[in-house]
Design a protein around this motif. Structure first.
Motif, mmCIF file in Angstrom:
data_model
loop_
_atom_site.group_PDB
_atom_site.id
_atom_site.type_symbol
_atom_site.label_atom_id
_atom_site.label_comp_id
_atom_site.label_asym_id
_atom_site.label_seq_id
_atom_site.Cartn_x
_atom_site.Cartn_y
_atom_site.Cartn_z
ATOM 1 N N UNK A 4 0.824 -1.204 0.000
ATOM 2 C CA UNK A 4 0.000 0.000 0.000
ATOM 3 C C UNK A 4 0.861 1.258 0.000
ATOM 4 N N UNK A 5 1.899 1.303 0.844
ATOM 5 C CA UNK A 5 2.781 2.456 0.915
ATOM 6 C C UNK A 5 3.535 2.644 -0.403
ATOM 7 N N UNK A 6 3.997 1.543 -0.999
ATOM 8 C CA UNK A 6 4.699 1.610 -2.274
ATOM 9 C C UNK A 6 3.760 2.143 -3.363
ATOM 10 N N UNK A 10 4.436 5.576 -5.371
ATOM 11 C CA UNK A 10 4.479 5.553 -6.827
ATOM 12 C C UNK A 10 3.402 6.459 -7.404
ATOM 13 N N UNK A 11 2.231 6.425 -6.802
ATOM 14 C CA UNK A 11 1.132 7.273 -7.268
ATOM 15 C C UNK A 11 1.463 8.746 -7.152
ATOM 16 N N UNK A 12 2.078 9.155 -6.040
ATOM 17 C CA UNK A 12 2.472 10.562 -5.873
ATOM 18 C C UNK A 12 3.517 10.953 -6.904
ATOM 19 N N UNK A 188 -6.173 4.577 -7.573
ATOM 20 C CA UNK A 188 -6.244 4.918 -6.153
ATOM 21 C C UNK A 188 -7.626 4.620 -5.584
ATOM 22 N N UNK A 189 -8.649 4.975 -6.362
ATOM 23 C CA UNK A 189 -10.019 4.743 -5.900
ATOM 24 C C UNK A 189 -10.277 3.263 -5.718
ATOM 25 N N UNK A 190 -9.781 2.418 -6.651
ATOM 26 C CA UNK A 190 -9.963 0.967 -6.543
ATOM 27 C C UNK A 190 -9.200 0.388 -5.361
ATOM 28 N N UNK A 191 -7.983 0.882 -5.078
ATOM 29 C CA UNK A 191 -7.203 0.326 -3.977
ATOM 30 C C UNK A 191 -7.717 0.813 -2.630
ATOM 31 N N UNK A 192 -8.482 1.912 -2.606
ATOM 32 C CA UNK A 192 -9.052 2.396 -1.350
ATOM 33 C C UNK A 192 -10.261 1.556 -0.945
ATOM 34 N N UNK A 193 -10.843 0.885 -1.897
ATOM 35 C CA UNK A 193 -12.052 0.085 -1.615
ATOM 36 C C UNK A 193 -11.720 -1.204 -0.950
#
Length: 193
Positions: A4-6, A10-12, A188-193
């Motif tokens: 999750x942190x990685x 990467x997203x940022x 991001x939206x999918x991984x937050x779910x």
């Protein structure tokens, strides 16, 4: 580093890189027609080729320094006045175009015909020293300075400033950056779910 942190790191990075790409691709810097490298006086030609434009005099010559300013040009008539017509053909389409006139005397007048390809976008009349603002016109490929001076000595032109229209590749980079931002937002939206 956990998954999750990685993913967030990467997203940022991708978001910052994409935003930078968008800003770089969307910005267009101002450009100028530079006459400073030309010698003062008659150029011995009716055509002047610059890196970003070709200037054509419909008189006997192109003159640099006509009104006592070393970086201005005019189109000479056979009688030695700056009353001949002049055309500026830009290498690529431009926006935000303006230039300055000088050397005006009573009776001097020009009509600036603004073109995009073969289409006349409009005409602006000018009878004084000072700024000719053509920023209302977009995708300008050429201007024709139609001199109808009567009794004056004609005008000289300088400080041509414009913004080149970005090439299609720039728009492709902009779309790619926006697509990447959309992809990352969805991820991001999918991984937050």
């Amino acid at each position: 580093m956990n998954k999750t942190l990685r993913s967030i790191t990467l997203g940022k990075f991708v978001t910052i890189a994409s935003a930078g790409l968008i800003l770089v691709s969307a910005s267009a810097s101002a450009d100028t027609l530079d006459f400073s490298g030309l010698s003062i006086g008659a150029q011995g030609s009716t055509v002047l080729v610059l890196p970003n434009a070709t200037i054509t005099s419909f008189g006997s010559d192109i003159y640099v320094g006509a009104a006592g300013i070393d970086h201005e040009i005019c189109a000479l008539t056979g009688g030695g006045n700056c009353e001949a017509d002049l055309r500026v053909d830009f290498s690529t389409a431009v926006n935000s175009l303006s230039f300055v006139t000088s050397g005006w005397h009573s009776g001097d007048h020009i009509d600036v015909n603004v073109y995009s390809g073969a289409s006349l976008l409009g005409t602006v009349g000018h009878s004084s020293n000072g700024l000719v603002d053509l920023s209302a016109f977009s995708l300008v490929t050429s201007i024709y300075l139609d001199d109808s001076s009567i009794g004056g000595a004609g005008m000289a032109y300088d400080h041509f400033i414009f913004a080149p229209v970005p090439e299609p590749e720039t728009y492709a980079m902009l779309l790619a950056g926006l697509g990447l931002l959309g992809f990352m937002a969805r991820r991001r939206k999918e991984s937050a779910v």
